[in-house]
Structures are given as structure tokens and as C-alpha cells.
Design a protein around this motif. Structure first.
Motif, PDB file in Angstrom:
ATOM      1  N   ASN A  85      -2.127  -5.390  -5.288  1.00  0.00           N
ATOM      2  CA  ASN A  85      -2.638  -6.616  -4.849  1.00  0.00           C
ATOM      3  C   ASN A  85      -1.987  -7.920  -5.476  1.00  0.00           C
ATOM      4  O   ASN A  85      -1.870  -7.754  -6.657  1.00  0.00           O
ATOM      5  CB  ASN A  85      -4.084  -6.830  -5.054  1.00  0.00           C
ATOM      6  CG  ASN A  85      -4.882  -5.702  -4.094  1.00  0.00           C
ATOM      7  OD1 ASN A  85      -5.340  -6.382  -2.927  1.00  0.00           O
ATOM      8  ND2 ASN A  85      -4.934  -4.547  -4.554  1.00  0.00           N
ATOM      9  N   GLU A  89      -3.068   0.587  -4.068  1.00  0.00           N
ATOM     10  CA  GLU A  89      -2.957  -0.615  -3.442  1.00  0.00           C
ATOM     11  C   GLU A  89      -2.456  -1.881  -4.604  1.00  0.00           C
ATOM     12  O   GLU A  89      -3.428  -1.906  -5.458  1.00  0.00           O
ATOM     13  CB  GLU A  89      -3.955  -1.264  -2.671  1.00  0.00           C
ATOM     14  CG  GLU A  89      -4.112  -0.418  -1.201  1.00  0.00           C
ATOM     15  CD  GLU A  89      -5.480  -0.917  -0.513  1.00  0.00           C
ATOM     16  OE1 GLU A  89      -5.516  -0.220   0.758  1.00  0.00           O
ATOM     17  OE2 GLU A  89      -6.298  -1.576  -0.951  1.00  0.00           O
ATOM     18  N   ARG A  96       0.758  -1.107   0.087  1.00  0.00           N
ATOM     19  CA  ARG A  96       0.134   0.099  -0.152  1.00  0.00           C
ATOM     20  C   ARG A  96       0.914   1.285  -0.052  1.00  0.00           C
ATOM     21  O   ARG A  96       1.723   1.236   0.729  1.00  0.00           O
ATOM     22  CB  ARG A  96      -0.938   0.017   1.207  1.00  0.00           C
ATOM     23  CG  ARG A  96      -1.866   1.036   1.389  1.00  0.00           C
ATOM     24  CD  ARG A  96      -2.501   1.138   2.718  1.00  0.00           C
ATOM     25  NE  ARG A  96      -3.704   0.643   2.974  1.00  0.00           N
ATOM     26  CZ  ARG A  96      -4.284   0.761   3.869  1.00  0.00           C
ATOM     27  NH1 ARG A  96      -3.676   0.675   5.081  1.00  0.00           N
ATOM     28  NH2 ARG A  96      -5.503   0.138   3.976  1.00  0.00           N
ATOM     29  N   MET A 128      -3.351  -6.713  -9.425  1.00  0.00           N
ATOM     30  CA  MET A 128      -4.475  -6.078  -9.429  1.00  0.00           C
ATOM     31  C   MET A 128      -4.115  -4.785  -8.636  1.00  0.00           C
ATOM     32  O   MET A 128      -3.677  -4.800  -7.380  1.00  0.00           O
ATOM     33  CB  MET A 128      -5.628  -6.557  -8.848  1.00  0.00           C
ATOM     34  CG  MET A 128      -6.117  -8.029  -9.451  1.00  0.00           C
ATOM     35  SD  MET A 128      -6.588  -7.799 -10.892  1.00  0.00           S
ATOM     36  CE  MET A 128      -8.335  -7.234 -10.980  1.00  0.00           C
ATOM     37  N   VAL A 129      -4.272  -3.551  -9.366  1.00  0.00           N
ATOM     38  CA  VAL A 129      -3.930  -2.586  -8.710  1.00  0.00           C
ATOM     39  C   VAL A 129      -5.328  -1.332  -8.410  1.00  0.00           C
ATOM     40  O   VAL A 129      -5.920  -1.079  -9.294  1.00  0.00           O
ATOM     41  CB  VAL A 129      -2.824  -1.465  -9.343  1.00  0.00           C
ATOM     42  CG1 VAL A 129      -2.486  -0.214  -8.710  1.00  0.00           C
ATOM     43  CG2 VAL A 129      -1.634  -2.490  -9.728  1.00  0.00           C
ATOM     44  N   ALA A 130      -5.262  -1.108  -7.026  1.00  0.00           N
ATOM     45  CA  ALA A 130      -6.464  -0.102  -6.838  1.00  0.00           C
ATOM     46  C   ALA A 130      -5.821   1.454  -6.731  1.00  0.00           C
ATOM     47  O   ALA A 130      -4.991   1.492  -6.119  1.00  0.00           O
ATOM     48  CB  ALA A 130      -7.084  -0.557  -5.516  1.00  0.00           C
ATOM     49  N   HIS A 190     -10.831   5.172  -7.687  1.00  0.00           N
ATOM     50  CA  HIS A 190     -11.639   3.990  -7.058  1.00  0.00           C
ATOM     51  C   HIS A 190     -12.175   2.923  -7.897  1.00  0.00           C
ATOM     52  O   HIS A 190     -13.035   2.447  -8.398  1.00  0.00           O
ATOM     53  CB  HIS A 190     -12.831   4.565  -6.288  1.00  0.00           C
ATOM     54  CG  HIS A 190     -12.586   5.387  -4.721  1.00  0.00           C
ATOM     55  ND1 HIS A 190     -12.082   6.468  -5.170  1.00  0.00           N
ATOM     56  CD2 HIS A 190     -12.479   4.853  -3.743  1.00  0.00           C
ATOM     57  CE1 HIS A 190     -11.969   7.088  -3.689  1.00  0.00           C
ATOM     58  NE2 HIS A 190     -12.136   6.011  -3.006  1.00  0.00           N
ATOM     59  N   THR A 191     -10.753   2.804  -8.781  1.00  0.00           N
ATOM     60  CA  THR A 191     -10.783   1.457  -9.694  1.00  0.00           C
ATOM     61  C   THR A 191      -9.825   0.385  -9.754  1.00  0.00           C
ATOM     62  O   THR A 191      -8.778   0.777  -9.001  1.00  0.00           O
ATOM     63  CB  THR A 191     -10.609   1.997 -11.267  1.00  0.00           C
ATOM     64  OG1 THR A 191      -9.373   2.642 -11.380  1.00  0.00           O
ATOM     65  CG2 THR A 191     -11.776   3.062 -11.716  1.00  0.00           C
ATOM     66  N   ILE A 192     -10.105  -0.733  -9.925  1.00  0.00           N
ATOM     67  CA  ILE A 192      -8.902  -1.803  -9.656  1.00  0.00           C
ATOM     68  C   ILE A 192      -8.491  -2.112 -11.256  1.00  0.00           C
ATOM     69  O   ILE A 192      -9.394  -2.263 -12.224  1.00  0.00           O
ATOM     70  CB  ILE A 192      -9.394  -2.764  -9.192  1.00  0.00           C
ATOM     71  CG1 ILE A 192     -10.109  -2.544  -7.583  1.00  0.00           C
ATOM     72  CG2 ILE A 192      -8.713  -4.295  -8.976  1.00  0.00           C
ATOM     73  CD1 ILE A 192     -10.438  -3.472  -6.864  1.00  0.00           C
ATOM     74  N   ASN A 193      -7.456  -2.077 -11.260  1.00  0.00           N
ATOM     75  CA  ASN A 193      -6.556  -2.221 -12.781  1.00  0.00           C
ATOM     76  C   ASN A 193      -5.714  -3.608 -12.826  1.00  0.00           C
ATOM     77  O   ASN A 193      -4.770  -3.523 -11.825  1.00  0.00           O
ATOM     78  CB  ASN A 193      -5.956  -1.019 -12.817  1.00  0.00           C
ATOM     79  CG  ASN A 193      -6.985   0.146 -12.873  1.00  0.00           C
ATOM     80  OD1 ASN A 193      -7.549   0.592 -13.858  1.00  0.00           O
ATOM     81  ND2 ASN A 193      -6.838   0.666 -11.916  1.00  0.00           N
ATOM     82  N   TYR A 194      -5.907  -4.313 -13.933  1.00  0.00           N
ATOM     83  CA  TYR A 194      -5.197  -5.458 -13.959  1.00  0.00           C
ATOM     84  C   TYR A 194      -3.786  -5.245 -14.771  1.00  0.00           C
ATOM     85  O   TYR A 194      -3.681  -4.183 -15.597  1.00  0.00           O
ATOM     86  CB  TYR A 194      -5.929  -6.528 -14.777  1.00  0.00           C
ATOM     87  CG  TYR A 194      -5.194  -7.589 -15.376  1.00  0.00           C
ATOM     88  CD1 TYR A 194      -4.863  -8.830 -14.510  1.00  0.00           C
ATOM     89  CD2 TYR A 194      -4.588  -7.788 -16.698  1.00  0.00           C
ATOM     90  CE1 TYR A 194      -4.117  -9.519 -14.775  1.00  0.00           C
ATOM     91  CE2 TYR A 194      -3.834  -8.849 -16.958  1.00  0.00           C
ATOM     92  CZ  TYR A 194      -3.555  -9.681 -15.942  1.00  0.00           C
ATOM     93  OH  TYR A 194      -2.832 -10.857 -16.383  1.00  0.00           O
TER      94      TYR A 194
END
Ligand code: GDP
Ligand code: ZN
Length: 457
Positions: free
Chosen positions: A87, A85, A22, A68-70, A48-52
């Protein structure tokens, strides 16, 4: 002044397959973009999106991990700063590699508790909420986590704020009286008013403090020892409690102690069973009472479970021990009720302790024991939903000081001490209450508090 961007490994509570690095701070997105390869640059994605994508070491171009990146942009974040973040499913090695890359490319290693500290410094949470989070991370049972939870949600804060508001109103009223005297003996009337109001405030602080003992037990566990002669069933009781209830293992840094302890959750009350190693391994606990360490465990115990065998007559040794335990919180457990009676239970009554009768092998009577424990410590029952529990040592200490200072005001008013002197005590009370919720707290104290957090929170 802009704080540096911080980074750390922040694994969710309880172990999970996912590990998170984080980042928080003004450069969080920029730093992440140096390492991230995906469809879009992170600076261009919506908040506020999660990106591959993948994490790549920019120096070697080596792919480190699929991730996965928030991306969460300030101010709607935990710290009120930009947060990224990362992940990943990888093991310890991979997650450490990613952390090192963030540090190499501009982030500072976060101190323990620094994310929460930032949430505090940026005004998202107050100090009592921050401490609630800390206690929540450490809490041993569900009931204990409810206390911590309430605190996080600001219940204590609301209560303290209304108390402080009352004090301000009293002070304001005093000013009005003095500035616009309607009657000759204004000083006397004001003192009477102050006395009446200060008594009310003192009562409210006292009520809040009363919950602290229960709150502390819920948070830290009730120091408990099981004692009795060899072969009466101590180990059996311990094992029964552990199996019957969820055994709680603590692995939080800093809680390791010399004496082995085990937690069991009895109807929501965490019992901290001290020195259980002795009970497990040797069967001569009464003799071991002579040993320094066991004596200490016994004298520190808040609850003593004294096990006696139903198939044996009471001995002088038993009587002596029961005599010595006078004034302590003791539950006598008469065990092996399924076998032939030799013990005269009536002989135990004069000692004035609660007595429960059990057969641990048959599992009878243990419910009674659990009920007894609850009654002994939670006279009003254990109702988490409608009272504000104070469970933090720093809060308790401040509330005790606040109570003392409002008490000084009460005494001063009784002695007809000049009004402005009484006002000083009220202001002091108001300040001490403020410290509970983080008003007027010195920077040093803040650092000290947040250093207690787990890393990554
Ligand atoms: P400790 O020396 O006090 O730890 O006693 P233990 O728990 O080791 O028990 C001693 C013996 O008593 C074991 O054989 C147990 O199975 C037995 N025991 C324990 N509780 C009971 C009980 O309630 N009824 C019967 N019949 N035996 C029991
Ligand atoms: Zn044993």
C-alpha cells in the motif's frame, strides 16, 4: 501444477488516495522481500499482518516509497494463495514503479480478472459468485449492486444446487423402480412419476427465469428516451431527473458506445437515457426522429417518455406519433400544469398509455412519474430481500436451455416415450444447471469470462 506469481495494481473501488500493488502466488513473499526494507523480513512476519517499511530498488538502492505491506498466507486469502499487498500513498508514477520492480524480480503481470480467476480455480468461489463480483464492480445503482451481492453470496448457487439435487433424486428413484419392480406396469408408473416431477422442475426454472428481465434492467439500466415537440420541457425534465437523482457516470472500459448515454437512478431503477446530447443541444427532437440515429434510439427504447405541453392543443402530428407508439411502453407526461390549460387531457386517454401531469419548474408530479416507471416494469414491486434475481446473460441463456430440455422431458413423458429417453433429458437439464454454477465449464469459457474483469481484481 503451480501457477506463476502474479502482480498488478489493484486500487480499491472508488478512487482513494491509497494505491495497492497486489501479488499472489507461491513466490509473492519472496519477491516482496527483495524490494522491502523494514524491521523484519516479510518471510518472518505473522500471516495477516500489516508491516511498515520502504520499497527500495535493489539495483540502485534508491528508496522508492514509504509503504505499508500486508502479508496474507495461503489458504486464508482471496485467491487461496500467498498474497502480499503493497500500500502506498504515492501517485501514478510511484505505483507504476513498484509494479515494474515486482515484475522485474519474478512476478508476471496479472491478466484482467486473474485474481478472481484464481479464487475460482482454487475452489474458493464458484462461477456464479465470480460473475457476481464482476457485476458488482460494474453495477450502476445500489439496487443493482444488491443483486450482484446476493449472487456473490451464493444465493443463486444454493437455489441451483437444490434444483440439481432434486433432479438427481428423481433419477435415483427411476433407477430403483427399474431395478426392483414391485408391480407389473413399472414402466408406466415410472413415466407418470417422471411427468409429475419434471413439470415441477420446469415450473421452478420458469420462475427463476421470470426474474431475469427485472434483473437485467437492474444490472444494465432501462433504455429510455425522452421525446416531444420543441419547448415542451424535455431538457427541463432531463435536468430535473439528473439533479433529483444521483447521476451515474460510467467510465468502465468497454461500455463506451456511439450514442451518448446518461444514467439516472429513479427509486433504485437505473434509467439509461439514450441520446441525451440531442435533447440538451437541439430542441427539435420530433424532427430529428427522421434522423436515422434517433429513430434507432426510439425503436430500441424500452421506455418512452413522451412530453406534451398543457398549454397547447393536441395536433395531428401528436396523434400520429401516439398512434405509431402503440404497443410500446410509453408514459405521457403532460407538462406545464402551472400554466393555463389548452390541452384536452381526455383526448389522450384512448391511446391507453399511462398519463402523468407535471410542472417541472415547480417540481410537481415527478414523484408520480417515478412511481409509474416502477409499476410499469416491476409489477410485483421491487423487493430485493426475498427473491433470487437472475441478471447475468450467460445464466439466462443456460437457464433457457435447461428449461427447454426439461420441457422435452415433460413432452416425452406425455407421449409415453421409453423411460431411458426421458432420463437423458433430465441428465441434460442437470448438466446445464451445473454450468450456471461452473460445473463442467470448458476452460475456454472460463478464460473468456475472467477476461471481462477489471484489471487488479
Ligand atoms: P424542450 O425544448 O422540450 O427541451 O423544453 P425545455 O426544457 O427547453 O423548456 C422550454 C421552456 O419551457 C423553458 O423556458 C422552460 O423553463 C419552460 N418550462 C419547462 N417546464 C415547465 C413547466 O412545468 N412550467 C412552466 N411554466 N414552464 C416550463
Ligand atoms: Zn431542450
Amino acid at each position: 501444477m503451480q501457477l506463476e506469481t502474479i502482480s498488478s495494481i489493484s486500487t480499491p473501488i472508488g478512487e482513494g488516495a491509497i494505491a495497492i500493488v497486489r501479488l499472489s502466488g507461491i513466490d509473492a513473499v519472496e519477491i516482496a522481500d527483495k524490494l522491502y526494507r523494514g524491521k523484519n523480513k516479510l518471510k518472518d512476519v505473522d500471516s495477516h499482518t500489516i508491516n511498515y517499511g520502504h520499497i527500495v530498488d535493489p539495483e540502485t538502492n534508491e528508496t522508492v516509497e514509504e509503504v505499508m505491506v500486508a502479508v496474507m498466507r495461503a489458504p486464508r486469502t482471496y485467491t487461496r494463495e500467498d498474497i502480499v499487498e503493497i500500500n502506498c500513498h504515492g501517485g501514478v508514477h510511484t505505483i507504476n514503479h513498484i509494479l515494474r520492480l515486482t515484475l522485474k524480480h519474478g512476478a508476471e503481470m496479472a491478466e484482467p480478472g486473474e485474481f478472481t480467476k484464481r479464487a475460482f480455480l482454487n475452489g474458493r468461489i464458484d462461477l456464479s459468485q465470480a460473475e457476481g463480483i464482476m457485476d458488482f464492480i460494474r453495477s450502476k445503482t445500489d439496487e443493482a449492486s444488491k443483486v450482484a451481492n446476493q449472487q456473490m453470496q451464493g444465493r443463486l448457487k444454493t437455489y441451483i444446487e437444490s434444483l440439481r439435487q432434486e433432479i438427481l433424486e428423481i433419477l435415483a428413484q427411476v433407477e430403483v423402480n427399474i431395478d426392483y419392480p414391485e408391480y407389473d406396469d413399472v414402466e408406466e408408473a415410472t413415466t407418470a412419476f417422471l411427468l409429475e416431477e419434471a413439470v415441477k422442475i420446469e415450473e421452478k426454472i420458469a420462475t427463476l427465469l421470470k426474474t431475469s428481465k427485472e434483473g437485467r434492467i437492474l444490472r444494465e439500466g432501462l433504455n429510455t428516451v425522452i421525446v416531444g415537440k420543441p419547448n415542451v420541457g424535455k431538457s427541463s425534465l432531463l435536468n430535473y431527473l439528473i439533479q433529483d437523482n444521483r447521476a451515474i457516470v460510467t467510465d468502465i472500459a468497454g461500455t463506451t458506445r456511439d450514442i451518448l448515454e446518461e444514467y439516472v437512478n429513479v427509486n433504485g431503477i437505473p434509467l439509461k437515457l439514450v441520446d441525451t446530447a440531442g435533447i440538451r443541444e437541439t430542441d427539435d427532437v420530433v424532427e430529428r426522429i427522421g434522423v436515422e440515429r434517433s429513430r434507432e434510439a426510439l425503436s430500441n427504447a424500452e421506455l418512452i417518455l413522451y412530453v406534451i405541453d398543457y398549454t397547447q392543443e393536441l395536433t395531428d402530428e401528436d396523434r400520429e406519433i401516439l398512434e405509431n407508439l402503440q404497443g410500446r411502453k410509453v408514459i405521457i407526461i403532460v407538462n406545464k400544469l402551472d400554466l393555463t390549460q389548452k390541452l384536452n387531457v381526455d383526448e389522450l386517454i384512448p391511446y391507453g398509455f399511462n398519463i402523468v401531469q407535471t410542472s417541472i419548474t415547480e417540481g410537481t408530479g415527478v414523484d408520480d412519474l417515478e412511481e409509474n416507471i416502477r409499476d410499469l416494469f416491476f409489477s410485483g414491486g421491487l423487493n430485493m430481500s426475498d427473491s433470487t434475481y437472475v441478471s447475468n446473460n450467460r445464466h439466462i441463456h443456460l437457464l433457457e436451455s435447461a428449461k427447454q430440455s426439461i420441457h422435452d422431458a415433460v413432452e416425452a413423458a406425455k407421449l409415453d416415450i421409453p423411460v431411458d429417453m426421458i432420463q437423458i433429458d433430465l441428465v441434460k437439464t442437470w448438466q446445464l444447471l451445473g454450468e450456471v454454477i461452473g460445473q463442467d465449464v470448458s476452460e475456454e469459457l472460463i478464460d473468456q469470462l475472467f477476461a471481462q474483469f477489471c484489471l487488479g481484481k
